[in-house]
Design an enzyme around this catalytic site. Structure first.
Site, short mmCIF file in Angstrom:
data_model
loop_
_atom_site.label_atom_id
_atom_site.label_comp_id
_atom_site.label_asym_id
_atom_site.label_seq_id
_atom_site.Cartn_x
_atom_site.Cartn_y
_atom_site.Cartn_z
N ASP A 176 0.88 -1.16 0.00
CA ASP A 176 0.00 0.00 0.00
C ASP A 176 0.92 1.22 0.00
O ASP A 176 1.95 1.21 0.68
CB ASP A 176 -0.91 0.00 1.23
CG ASP A 176 -2.08 0.97 1.10
OD1 ASP A 176 -3.23 0.50 1.11
OD2 ASP A 176 -1.85 2.19 0.99
N ARG A 237 -11.27 -4.20 -9.54
CA ARG A 237 -11.82 -3.66 -10.78
C ARG A 237 -11.11 -4.32 -11.95
O ARG A 237 -9.91 -4.58 -11.91
CB ARG A 237 -11.65 -2.13 -10.84
CG ARG A 237 -12.59 -1.35 -9.94
CD ARG A 237 -14.04 -1.48 -10.41
NE ARG A 237 -14.97 -0.74 -9.55
CZ ARG A 237 -15.64 -1.28 -8.54
NH1 ARG A 237 -15.43 -2.55 -8.21
NH2 ARG A 237 -16.49 -0.55 -7.85
N ASP A 261 -13.47 -11.87 -10.46
CA ASP A 261 -14.86 -11.49 -10.22
C ASP A 261 -15.20 -10.23 -11.00
O ASP A 261 -16.34 -9.78 -10.99
CB ASP A 261 -15.10 -11.27 -8.72
CG ASP A 261 -16.57 -11.03 -8.41
OD1 ASP A 261 -17.39 -11.90 -8.77
OD2 ASP A 261 -16.89 -10.00 -7.80
N GLU A 266 -16.71 -5.63 -18.69
CA GLU A 266 -17.81 -6.42 -18.14
C GLU A 266 -19.19 -5.82 -18.34
O GLU A 266 -20.20 -6.53 -18.22
CB GLU A 266 -17.59 -6.63 -16.64
CG GLU A 266 -17.77 -5.39 -15.80
CD GLU A 266 -17.57 -5.67 -14.31
OE1 GLU A 266 -18.45 -5.28 -13.53
OE2 GLU A 266 -16.54 -6.27 -13.94
N HIS A 298 -19.08 -10.52 -10.98
CA HIS A 298 -19.06 -9.37 -10.06
C HIS A 298 -20.03 -9.61 -8.90
O HIS A 298 -20.85 -8.75 -8.57
CB HIS A 298 -19.43 -8.08 -10.80
CG HIS A 298 -18.83 -6.85 -10.18
ND1 HIS A 298 -18.25 -5.86 -10.92
CD2 HIS A 298 -18.74 -6.46 -8.88
CE1 HIS A 298 -17.82 -4.90 -10.11
NE2 HIS A 298 -18.11 -5.24 -8.86
#
Length: 362
Positions: A176, A237, A261, A266, A298
């Site tokens: 991060d 994303r 996912d 999409e 998703h």
């Protein structure tokens, strides 16, 4: 007070159930539209006080222009992500609020389910047994215990996943831009830079928002630095991964498995029933041919708990705006994150310049 009217786009049956139940405490007039919000459908919002949008609605300049010109001052996103909002078009004209933390556990648990399913070939075993095939050849997995997981983004979702993976006895590396060293000490994890995380991780899970800086963070170049046979999980994303480069990595064997996912294109497929149609997207169709790729539509957020939290937070965001002239969970143009400062609906945010970090959703 006049009942406020909300135009609700891309409505699904589960949305109606959760929002109708939550709305009993608010009393708004909600009109559900099955269509997505974009330039050709935004006129449906005429006469409403607010719009409620989701991840695949398009909140670009034409949409923001129409909303502003018709006196609609707020977009209530019922999701955490906000990469579909044109902030330059919205700034100073239409406010956007979101649901920053509906259920980090739901997404983290789904990411874990993808890992377990891919590793132990559960989806293949299920189909085999249903057809009377009880052979276990080709279903070999690996012990997660002792392996290294790389978690990109240590917000609420990333931290929830870290707790789960540590329960399996995995070593966790994290990335991060703003590492929480106190958290790292408490959990016994190590923050490293991205190249180091890529080199060492047996499993990599992405939990960061899509920004210009994170777009295609998994690309042809970075894939070459990954550990051979790495498992890649993405519940963030779709645009975090260059899908064509992912396909090349799968073909070469550099990437051993992928659980997705989300998908960068999409919006034409996910959340819809296309079972009677040919898949015209050649990239998606190619992905679906890989035996070591698992794609879900998703659905990582889709738990009863999360749906309740999404509805409650979204309607509370609107209540604060309508009744208290307050913008809870606003996405600021400058900082592109939830604003923590209480301010009137007409006052712009004067935060620092746009945040360029990789931060976890939630």
């Amino acid at each position: 007070m006049k009942t406020k009217k909300i135009a609700f786009f891309d409505a699904k049956p589960y949305d109606r159930r959760s929002f109708d139940l939550a709305n009993q405490a608010f009393g708004y007039e909600i009109t559900y539209f099955e269509t997505k919000l974009h330039a050709a459908t935004v006129e449906l919002a005429h006469g409403f006080d607010a719009v409620c949008a989701f991840v695949n609605d398009t909140l670009d300049k034409p949409v923001c222009d129409y909303l502003a010109e018709n006196g609609i001052g707020i977009i209530a996103l019922r999701c955490a992500g906000y990469n579909n909002v044109d902030f330059e078009a919205a700034f100073g004209r239409v406010h956007a609020v979101r649901v920053p933390a509906y259920s980090p556990h739901a997404v983290a648990e789904h990411a874990t389910a993808l890992v377990l399913t891919l590793n132990r070939k559960i989806h293949k075993a299920y189909n085999r047994v249903r057809e009377g095939n009880f052979a276990i050849q080709g279903l070999v997995g690996f012990d997660m215990y002792g392996k290294t997981a790389g978690v990109v983004g240590t917000g609420a979702i990333g931290r929830s996943l870290i707790s789960i993976l540590q329960g399996f006895g995995m070593k966790v590396l994290a990335y991060d831009l703003f590492p929480n060293e106190e958290y790292a000490r408490e959990r016994g994890i190590t923050y490293v830079d991205l190249p180091e995380l890529y080199r060492q991780s047996d499993i990599i899970s992405l939990h960061c928002p899509l920004t210009p800086e994170t777009k295609y963070m998994i690309n042809a170049t970075s894939i070459q630095t990954l550990k051979d046979g790495v498992m890649l999980i993405n519940t963030g994303r779709g645009g975090l991964i260059d899908t064509k480069a992912l396909i090349d990595g799968l073909k070469s064997g550099k990437i051993g498995a992928a659980g997705l996912d989300v998908y960068e294109e999409e919006s034409d497929y996910f959340f819809e029933d296309r079972s009677e149609e040919m898949i015209a997207d050649d990239v998606l169709a190619r992905l679906l041919t890989f035996p070591n790729v698992l794609i879900t539509s998703h659905q990582a957020f889709l738990t009863e708990d999360a749906l309740k939290n999404i509805a409650d937070t979204t309607l509370n965001n609107l209540k604060d705006y309508f009744e208290q002239n307050k913008l809870s969970n606003e996405i600021c143009y400058q900082c592109h994150s939830s604003c923590q400062k209480d301010k009137s609906a007409g006052e712009p945010c004067f935060h620092a310049p746009a945040d360029q970090s990789v931060k976890a959703l939630g």
